[in-house]
Design a protein around this motif. Structure first.
Motif, mmCIF file in Angstrom:
data_model
loop_
_atom_site.group_PDB
_atom_site.id
_atom_site.type_symbol
_atom_site.label_atom_id
_atom_site.label_comp_id
_atom_site.label_asym_id
_atom_site.label_seq_id
_atom_site.Cartn_x
_atom_site.Cartn_y
_atom_site.Cartn_z
ATOM 1 N N ALA A 3 0.834 -1.204 0.000
ATOM 2 C CA ALA A 3 0.000 0.000 0.000
ATOM 3 C C ALA A 3 0.861 1.243 0.000
ATOM 4 C CB ALA A 3 -0.889 0.015 1.245
ATOM 5 N N ALA A 4 0.276 2.339 -0.480
ATOM 6 C CA ALA A 4 0.860 3.673 -0.308
ATOM 7 C C ALA A 4 -0.223 4.558 0.274
ATOM 8 C CB ALA A 4 1.366 4.233 -1.633
ATOM 9 N N VAL A 5 0.174 5.314 1.300
ATOM 10 C CA VAL A 5 -0.751 6.196 1.997
ATOM 11 C C VAL A 5 -0.146 7.596 1.991
ATOM 12 C CG1 VAL A 5 -1.568 6.722 4.334
ATOM 13 C CG2 VAL A 5 -1.739 4.390 3.468
ATOM 14 N N ALA A 6 -0.969 8.597 1.696
ATOM 15 C CA ALA A 6 -0.504 9.985 1.847
ATOM 16 C C ALA A 6 -0.764 10.394 3.295
ATOM 17 C CB ALA A 6 -1.248 10.897 0.879
ATOM 18 N N THR A 7 0.178 11.131 3.870
ATOM 19 C CA THR A 7 0.078 11.404 5.313
ATOM 20 C C THR A 7 -0.670 12.692 5.639
ATOM 21 O OG1 THR A 7 2.149 12.633 5.291
ATOM 22 C CG2 THR A 7 2.278 10.254 5.752
ATOM 23 N N GLY A 8 -0.768 13.592 4.673
ATOM 24 C CA GLY A 8 -1.343 14.908 4.955
ATOM 25 C C GLY A 8 -0.329 15.882 5.533
ATOM 26 N N ASP A 9 0.895 15.415 5.755
ATOM 27 C CA ASP A 9 1.952 16.285 6.289
ATOM 28 C C ASP A 9 2.983 16.579 5.207
ATOM 29 O OD1 ASP A 9 0.928 16.227 8.940
ATOM 30 O OD2 ASP A 9 1.852 14.240 9.215
ATOM 31 N N PRO A 10 3.513 17.799 5.182
ATOM 32 C CA PRO A 10 4.563 18.085 4.207
ATOM 33 C C PRO A 10 5.893 17.470 4.654
ATOM 34 C CG PRO A 10 4.160 20.005 5.572
ATOM 35 C CD PRO A 10 3.175 18.960 6.015
ATOM 36 N N VAL A 11 6.716 17.100 3.673
ATOM 37 C CA VAL A 11 8.062 16.623 3.945
ATOM 38 C C VAL A 11 9.011 17.593 3.267
ATOM 39 C CG1 VAL A 11 9.691 14.770 3.412
ATOM 40 C CG2 VAL A 11 7.419 14.200 4.240
ATOM 41 N N ASP A 12 9.995 18.048 4.004
ATOM 42 C CA ASP A 12 10.886 19.085 3.492
ATOM 43 C C ASP A 12 12.057 18.461 2.734
ATOM 44 O OD1 ASP A 12 12.367 21.307 2.985
ATOM 45 O OD2 ASP A 12 12.967 21.668 5.072
ATOM 46 N N ARG A 13 12.084 18.669 1.427
ATOM 47 C CA ARG A 13 13.234 18.230 0.621
ATOM 48 C C ARG A 13 13.742 19.447 -0.157
ATOM 49 N NH1 ARG A 13 13.008 14.849 3.751
ATOM 50 N NH2 ARG A 13 12.689 12.602 3.532
ATOM 51 N N GLY A 14 14.135 20.478 0.620
ATOM 52 C CA GLY A 14 14.487 21.750 -0.004
ATOM 53 C C GLY A 14 13.238 22.583 -0.216
ATOM 54 N N GLU A 15 12.197 21.954 -0.698
ATOM 55 C CA GLU A 15 10.871 22.571 -0.723
ATOM 56 C C GLU A 15 9.891 21.529 -0.182
ATOM 57 O OE1 GLU A 15 9.224 22.716 -4.859
ATOM 58 O OE2 GLU A 15 11.322 22.414 -5.436
ATOM 59 N N PRO A 16 8.679 21.946 0.192
ATOM 60 C CA PRO A 16 7.755 20.978 0.774
ATOM 61 C C PRO A 16 7.130 20.055 -0.279
ATOM 62 C CG PRO A 16 6.772 23.177 0.745
ATOM 63 C CD PRO A 16 8.159 23.327 0.216
ATOM 64 N N PHE A 17 7.126 18.759 0.024
ATOM 65 C CA PHE A 17 6.461 17.767 -0.826
ATOM 66 C C PHE A 17 5.456 16.997 0.019
ATOM 67 C CE2 PHE A 17 10.468 18.208 -3.256
ATOM 68 C CZ PHE A 17 9.951 18.351 -4.535
ATOM 69 N N PRO A 18 4.427 16.425 -0.618
ATOM 70 C CA PRO A 18 3.450 15.663 0.168
ATOM 71 C C PRO A 18 4.069 14.392 0.760
ATOM 72 C CG PRO A 18 2.937 15.566 -2.193
ATOM 73 C CD PRO A 18 4.067 16.531 -2.033
ATOM 74 N N GLY A 19 3.911 14.212 2.057
ATOM 75 C CA GLY A 19 4.463 13.046 2.753
ATOM 76 C C GLY A 19 3.668 11.788 2.424
#
Ligand code: AMP
Ligand code: MG
Length: 471
Positions: free
Chosen positions: A155-171
């Motif tokens: 499965a893949a689940v989106a977390t609703g939290d941003p992940v910082d990789r230089g800019e924010p990406f969907p976690g």
């Protein structure tokens, strides 16, 4: 009446001594939502897909709930990264929820990847973003459909939290399923600590779990060598570049693991390197057997303390490692012979195969389409002489080459530019390309007349020249 737990856990690794892992709390996420679920795999694991789709399932798949019977741990391991020794790596962004005995009686790990910090996270955030999560989901399932041993994606689940990789990406969180997550680096971890007792426990665990016929550490070494020789030959027969064959990314079970900067080649070139951090080309396409042998020598080294008299042990381990190349070469010849329709290859067929590959390289032709074209007898212009010799060779056997070639030469691979486009859409909340690519890659050897564009090479603008570990 107590109800049956939704996931039938039986956690053998968590029953090993405490120094093998750290018990792990999971970090909750804000707003988990299911992106994709592998119903077939859920069924294999005896988990109801409907439960996984429901709120309790999605909370489990995102790390918000610890389901009954789970014993979340992060595993300790070490490893050589690009040849440099790192005494402690470990699960820095993954947590083993537990193990399940599947429908076939096989023990399988169930792991959340991207589920937050652990004692092994070092400077990292323990998180993953949607791009690499979907990339691993698509590529690992495509590998499975191609018949290559691999970790799987549940499965893949989106977390609703941003992940910082230089800019924010969907976690996001990936649920990965594997025969086990035990690596060459797991053996190295204990060997480096001179913890022979732990090495022995690990060796017994692995033999019971993956090599029940093995009677000694040397047998185990032989077993791992033969599975890795078969695996790397399969990768190469599909034009796959793993990209980061560090010892911590090589499983003892013989499954492909760690889909970071991996990619399938479009245009054939034996030196192909994708990974942005592989400056020397250490893990380039044609270096993969040498890299595997190097890793296996590290495994052999780690097993030496369990092998009694050291002079004899070194001799036996060296002989085992020396056997890798022959095994790899045999697999390579069989697989590539099938790709050109030869059922039982002779030694001189190696030349015929090499001439075809050289022709693809010089003609700057696509690896996958170059081989698939042989089903229709199509070859690039620079290979017309070769074609005559090839057809003469085929006339010497009474087997129909078509069936062999169709089963060895996929029409569909997860082409990089398609995977990138799928990720671009997913970031915008459009998962239709993900569903479509999964549907196509589930039947890679079938002609799919409504999906011809997925066989096309990238245009100059679509070309992906580098891939990133960037989780
Ligand atoms: P890899 O190159 O993906 O095999 O990862 C090498 C090591 O770095 C492993 O110990 C990972 O757990 C760790 N690692 C990779 N990404 C992260 C992250 N975002 N947070 C914490 N640890 C990470
Ligand atoms: Mg890794």
């Amino acid at each position: 009446m107590p109800s049956k737990p939704p996931i039938p856990f039986d956690n053998s690794y968590a029953r090993l001594p405490g120094r093998f892992y750290s018990p792990q709390d999971l970090t909750p996420v804000s707003a988990p939502s299911l992106v994709i679920l592998n119903d077939t795999l859920a069924g294999e694991l005896k988990i109801a897909p409907d439960w996984l789709r429901g709120p309790d399932g999605v909370n489990t798949l995102s790390g918000n709930d610890i389901p009954a019977g789970a014993t979340p741990i992060s595993q300790a391991y070490a490893g050589h990264q690009f040849g440099g020794w790192v005494p402690q790596l470990g699960d820095g962004r993954a947590v083993l929820l537990g193990e399940v005995i599947d429908k076939n009686g096989q023990r399988r790990d169930m792991t959340l990847k991207g589920s937050g910090r652990t004692p092994y996270s070092r400077g990292g955030d323990g998180r993953a973003w949607l791009g690499p999560v979907l990339r691993e989901y698509v590529v690992s399932e495509a590998m499975h459909a191609l018949g290559v041993p691999t970790t799987r994606a549940l499965a893949a689940v989106a977390t609703g939290d941003p992940v910082d990789r230089g800019e924010p990406f969907p976690g996001a969180v990936l649920t990965r399923v594997a025969a086990s997550h035990i690596r060459v680096g797991t053996f190295q971890y204990f060997a480096a600590k001179q913890d022979t007792e732990a090495l022995k426990i690990l060796c017994d665990h692995v033999i019971k779990r993956h090599y029940p016929g093995a009677k000694s550490p040397l047998d185990l070494l032989y077993g791992v060598i033969s599975r890795q020789a078969a695996l790397v030959a399969k990768w190469m027969s599909f034009g796959f570049v793993h990209g980061v064959m560090n010892t911590d990314n090589m499983t003892i079970s013989g499954e492909t693991i760690d889909y970071g900067p991996c990619a399938f080649m479009d245009q054939y070139h034996p030196g192909t390197v994708f990974s942005s951090i592989d400056h020397q080309g250490r893990y380039g396409f044609s270096n993969q057997p040498a890299a595997a042998a190097w890793n296996l020598a590290q495994l052999a080294n780690s097993l030496l303390p369990l092998m009694g008299d050291q002079d004899a042990a070194i001799r036996h381990a060296t002989a085992a490692i020396d056997g890798f190349t022959q095994q790899f070469d045999d697999h390579w010849l069989t697989l590539f012979a099938h790709k050109i329709g030869i059922a039982s290859p002779r030694d001189d067929d190696r030349q015929l195969i090499k001439r075809f590959l050289d022709g693809l390289e010089q003609g700057e032709a696509d690896f996958t389409n170059g081989f698939r074209g042989l089903l229709q007898g199509d070859v690039p212009d620079n290979l017309t002489d070769w074609k005559a010799d090839w057809q003469a060779r085929l006339a010497e056997q009474d087997r129909d080459p078509q069936t062999l070639m169709r089963a060895a030469n996929p029409a569909y691979i997860p082409r990089n530019h398609r995977v990138e486009a799928m990720i671009g859409a997913a970031i915008q909340g459009d998962f239709a390309p993900l569903e479509r690519i999964m549907g196509i890659l589930a039947q890679p050897f079938d002609d799919q007349p409504d999906a011809l564009e997925f066989r096309n090479l990238p245009t100059v603008n679509e070309m992906v020249l580098q891939t990133y570990c960037g989780t």
